[in-house]
Design an enzyme around this catalytic site. Structure first.
Site, PDB file in Angstrom:
ATOM      1  N   ALA A  46       0.625  -1.258   0.001  1.00 44.99           N
ATOM      2  CA  ALA A  46      -0.044   0.040  -0.056  1.00 44.99           C
ATOM      3  C   ALA A  46       0.854   1.449   0.131  1.00 44.99           C
ATOM      4  CB  ALA A  46      -0.939  -0.075   1.176  1.00 44.99           C
ATOM      5  N   LYS A  47       0.382   2.281  -0.355  1.00 42.11           N
ATOM      6  CA  LYS A  47       1.036   3.415  -0.053  1.00 42.11           C
ATOM      7  C   LYS A  47       0.114   4.962  -0.031  1.00 42.11           C
ATOM      8  CE  LYS A  47       5.634   4.752  -0.033  1.00 42.11           C
ATOM      9  NZ  LYS A  47       6.839   4.050   0.305  1.00 42.11           N
ATOM     10  N   GLY A  48       0.367   5.995   0.234  1.00 48.34           N
ATOM     11  CA  GLY A  48      -0.647   7.106   0.517  1.00 48.34           C
ATOM     12  C   GLY A  48      -0.246   8.166   1.090  1.00 48.34           C
TER      13      GLY A  48
END
Ligand code: NAD
Length: 509
Positions: free
Chosen positions: A175-177
């Site tokens: 994931a990343k954000g």
């Protein structure tokens, strides 16, 4: 001819090239390929905060009309909070008991100059969380606060986390954000509010068994603490949820060894590379680009092992000493000197300055890019005089650089394993949180060493097509019956590990 906007590949498309190469090589099951080609979820949302009033410096042209404005007796101290962009946050208490002369919203502050008061108010920011794949475990990846982030970039970074967690063989997905914001323009309190709203909106989408954020560019252990507090706020058992974020301060559930983990992982890769090549790291000559978290840790550990750090380069300077730089002295120069605001190697008296352009071409054994992406281009690779490039940074070698290094017989330790130490110790942090344990640094490093060296050895076996089982590793199920380059081999390992879940668990319909 310049590529038109339409023809230009997106960051995500470019980052997926190795995926497609490896998928072809192993004939990845078509449905698994479709599952992995795009993220599971793309959360795009907006957050708002109230900003405080600002004091904005006047431009030299504007200053002329206020030359005669008398000074105001505003007490600076805590009431005027300096921002990295040259402005000040104006806290109301600054005006209590002050004698203020305002003209057209402008005031003069003694010793600081002329400022216009700009009213604060509500502000809106675009925020993202890309949950790429969770077949191997909870989504895992950092949170970035930066003005140039985009869906395209976060998709690429979230995919990368999916491959990296699989290569490190930790039970996480990718994931990343983050938030599109220039953190230099906001106060600590405003950034805290951004963080609180970010987690408030994500509360139902993350969790210790769902999605576990971590620090990335412009976020740090302090921000992780705020995230943890917001997520666990009003919960009956907040202590059981500490694993919702990693990269925390060790005093509130962070892991020993996390700060050095990425550099330590790079050194474990280099140790195994040296053993394989039959050379010693003692006396090895090393170039290190970047002296931040990763570069300085790598330098410190290698120096402690008797390697000679010939040159270190950062954004503001390059220092060089053929006899080997005194790394503890350089650390002191950068990190123990309050005058050195940029924490730069520039001005270090223990070594000679070197023109920046000469750095990569010094005669050495090991090059460790630990700063930016895209540094080792085809042209740079063509003139390098080293035996191995250990990619501590993300994406420091361009595709042309890759080809030239390969053609010249320079070994490559790809980023996806070389800098996996950070996420691996994040997994240890999560485990310690869930078990309510606290491991010593020695325990952490013992596990990290085994994890990094065994997975690096598997990737090398895939690349050289030498399937084997040793006390440390077993590469027999991963070899593909032909040789390939190290970067593709790393992706082969990731895809085989991910594919196994789909093949063995099947798909729910
Ligand atoms: P950092 O911000 O602590 O340090 C970056 C260093 O790079 C600084 O010394 C800076 O001066 C230098 N630098 C910036 N621009 C430069 C330029 N043009 N030329 C030379 N040097 C320059 O960052 P970090 O956490 O050490 O991360 C470094 C790299 O490692 C990044 O690519 C990051 O994505 C990657 N990485 C970091 C971690 C981690 O745990 N910190 C984990 C995996 C990958």
């Amino acid at each position: 001819m310049k590529a038109t906007r339409k023809e230009r590949k997106s960051v995500f498309d470019e980052s997926m090239e190795a995926f497609y190469r490896a998928a072809e090589l192993i004939r990845l099951t078509p449905r698994v390929r479709l599952e992995l080609e795009e993220p599971d979820f793309e959360h795009i949302f907006y957050i708002t905060i109230e900003t405080r009033d600002r004091l904005v410096p006047l431009s030299p042209e504007e200053e002329a009309q206020f030359r005669d404005l008398p000074p105001s007796s505003v007490k600076a101290g805590e009431a005027l909070e300096p921002l990295a962009n040259g402005q000040f946050v104006l806290h109301r208490r600054a005006l209590l008991k002050a004698d203020v002369t305002l003209r057209e919203g402008v005031l003069r502050i003694p010793k600081r100059g002329l400022f216009r008061i700009e009213k604060g108010g509500p502000k809106k920011f675009k925020a993202y969380r890309i949950q790429y794949n969770q077949v191997r475990g909870p989504y895992k990846g950092g949170v970035r606060y930066h003005k140039d982030v985009s869906l395209d970039l976060f998709k690429a970074l979230a995919a990368e986390m999916t491959w990296k967690t699989a290569i490190a063989d930790i039970p996480f997905g990718g994931a990343k954000g983050g938030v599109r914001i220039d953190p230099q323009s906001y106060s600590k309190e405003e950034l805290e509010h951004v963080t609180l709203r970010f987690i408030y909106k994500l509360k139902n989408l993350i969790g210790p068994y769902v999605d576990i954020p971590a620090p990335d560019v412009n976020t740090n252990p302090e921000i992780m603490a705020i995230m943890m507090r917001q997520y666990t706020d009003a919960a009956r058992t907040p202590h059981a949820m500490r694993g919702v974020v990693t990269g925390k301060d060790v005093r509130i559930g962070g892991s020993e060894g996390r700060t050095m983990a990425t550099g330590q992982g790079t050194v474990y890769c280099l140790e195994d590379w040296a053993r394989w090549r039959g050379v010693s790291l003692k006396g090895a000559r090393v170039l290190i680009q970047g002296f931040g978290n990763v570069g300085s840790a790598t330098a410190e550990i290698l120096h402690g092992m008797g390697a000679r750090i010939l040159a270190v380069q950062d954004a503001y300077g390059t220092v060089h000493d053929e006899k080997g730089i005194d790394v503890p002295a350089l650390l002191e120069h950068c990190y123990a000197n309050p005058q050195n605001l940029r924490k730069s190697v520039h001005g270090f008296s223990g070594a000679k300055p070197l023109p920046a352009d000469d750095f990569w071409f010094l005669d050495a054994d090991i090059a460790v890019p630990a700063a930016l992406g895209g540094e080792i281009t085809g042209e740079v690779a063509d003139r390098m005089k080293v035996k191995v490039v250990a990619e501590a940074a993300n994406g420091p070698t361009t595709p042309e650089g890759d080809e030239v290094l390969r053609a010249r017989g320079i070994d490559l330790i790809p980023d996806i394993i070389c800098n996996a130490g950070g996420v691996t110790v994040s997994y240890y942090e999560w485990l310690q949180n869930l078990r309510m344990e606290h491991w010593t640094e020695a325990e952490v490093n013992q596990r990290l060493e085994r994890a990094i060296k065994s997975n690096y050895a598997i990737i090398r076996d895939i690349a050289l097509d030498t399937p084997q089982r040793t006390d440390l590793h077993d590469s027999r199920t991963f070899a593909i019956g032909r040789q390939t380059d190290m970067r593709t081999a790393a992706m082969v390992l990731a895809l085989k590990r991910i594919e196994a879940h789909y093949l063995l668990e099947g798909f729910s319909q």
